[in-house]
Structures are given as structure tokens and as C-alpha cells.
Design a protein around this motif. Structure first.
Motif, PDB file in Angstrom:
ATOM      1  N   GLY A  56       2.488   0.785  -9.971  1.00  0.00           N
ATOM      2  CA  GLY A  56       1.326   0.611  -9.110  1.00  0.00           C
ATOM      3  C   GLY A  56       0.796  -0.801  -9.047  1.00  0.00           C
ATOM      4  N   GLN A  66       0.828  -1.207   0.000  1.00  0.00           N
ATOM      5  CA  GLN A  66       0.000   0.000   0.000  1.00  0.00           C
ATOM      6  C   GLN A  66       0.864   1.260   0.000  1.00  0.00           C
ATOM      7  OE1 GLN A  66      -2.505  -0.713   3.416  1.00  0.00           O
ATOM      8  NE2 GLN A  66      -4.107  -1.663   2.162  1.00  0.00           N
ATOM      9  N   ALA A  67       1.956   1.236   0.755  1.00  0.00           N
ATOM     10  CA  ALA A  67       2.869   2.380   0.775  1.00  0.00           C
ATOM     11  C   ALA A  67       3.497   2.590  -0.599  1.00  0.00           C
ATOM     12  CB  ALA A  67       3.951   2.176   1.835  1.00  0.00           C
ATOM     13  N   ALA A  98       0.824   6.194  -7.127  1.00  0.00           N
ATOM     14  CA  ALA A  98      -0.408   6.927  -7.446  1.00  0.00           C
ATOM     15  C   ALA A  98      -0.139   8.390  -7.773  1.00  0.00           C
ATOM     16  CB  ALA A  98      -1.397   6.829  -6.284  1.00  0.00           C
ATOM     17  N   ARG A  99       0.909   8.950  -7.233  1.00  0.00           N
ATOM     18  CA  ARG A  99       1.232  10.352  -7.514  1.00  0.00           C
ATOM     19  C   ARG A  99       2.367  10.503  -8.537  1.00  0.00           C
ATOM     20  NH1 ARG A  99       3.882   9.573  -2.397  1.00  0.00           N
ATOM     21  NH2 ARG A  99       6.044  10.253  -2.531  1.00  0.00           N
ATOM     22  N   LYS A 142       2.261   1.613  -3.503  1.00  0.00           N
ATOM     23  CA  LYS A 142       1.213   2.047  -4.431  1.00  0.00           C
ATOM     24  C   LYS A 142       0.840   3.512  -4.214  1.00  0.00           C
ATOM     25  CE  LYS A 142      -0.925  -2.397  -5.360  1.00  0.00           C
ATOM     26  NZ  LYS A 142      -2.213  -3.077  -5.452  1.00  0.00           N
ATOM     27  N   SER A 143       0.963   4.008  -2.992  1.00  0.00           N
ATOM     28  CA  SER A 143       0.659   5.422  -2.762  1.00  0.00           C
ATOM     29  C   SER A 143       1.707   6.311  -3.418  1.00  0.00           C
ATOM     30  CB  SER A 143       0.541   5.720  -1.265  1.00  0.00           C
ATOM     31  OG  SER A 143       1.798   5.693  -0.632  1.00  0.00           O
TER      32      SER A 143
END
Length: 99
Positions: A78, A47-48, A54-55, A50-51
Motif C-alpha cells: 500500500g 490509487q488503483a 487495501a483489501r 492501493k485499492s
């Protein structure tokens, strides 16, 4: 191991997208799991990663690269290893049924 026959070559324009990656300032341990990582720790790390993705302004280029060379490890564009594997399997299935 990545299939190096699929790599685009030594031409700088094939690789310059990497210079814009949001991941360049993040520790690589966010994107690549340690041996035997499982469960909640793996989910949190993914999740970290992918965050960050995401940006990222080059998310699609990164994802395309990872899929083209069959990148076997880490979060790229991602997508986790398992997500890339599943996506490629679906693509193979569609190409067989279209034939």
C-alpha cells in the motif's frame, strides 16, 4: 535495485505470505509505472494499486518486506516508492535523535 543482502533467505516460510496476496490476480502494470508516467495517470495507477492493497490479507507482511529490502520500484504494502523512501528517512532521523 533491491538490496538482496536483506532478503530473508530460501526458507519457504519467509515467502509463503506472497501466495495470499490480493495482487496475484492483478496485472503487474497496476503496481509498476511505465517509463515517464507522470501527473494524473500516475496518481490514478497508484490509487488503483492501493485499492488492491487495501483489501489484501497480507498487507503488513508485504509492507515489511518492501521496507526491509528497500524495494526500489512499485507499490508494495500500500505504499509507493516515494512513501517508502520518506518513511525510511523518518525512521533514520528518529534513530539518530534517540542515540
Amino acid at each position: 535495485m533491491a538490496d538482496v543482502k536483506r532478503l530473508p533467505g530460501a526458507f519457504e516460510h519467509h515467502w509463503s505470505w506472497q501466495l495470499q496476496g490480493a495482487c496475484r490476480t492483478v496485472d503487474t502494470s497496476v503496481f509498476f509505472h511505465p517509463t515517464n508516467e507522470r501527473g494524473a495517470a500516475a496518481v490514478r495507477r497508484d490509487q488503483a494499486a492501493k485499492s488492491v492493497c487495501a483489501r489484501c490479507p497480507v498487507l503488513l507482511e508485504c509492507r515489511r518486506y518492501a521496507l526491509e529490502v528497500r524495494e526500489p520500484y512499485g507499490v508494495w504494502g500500500g505504499l509507493t516508492e516515494d512513501e517508502r523512501h520518506a518513511l525510511l528517512a523518518r525512521r533514520r532521523g528518529r534513530s539518530r535523535t534517540a542515540a
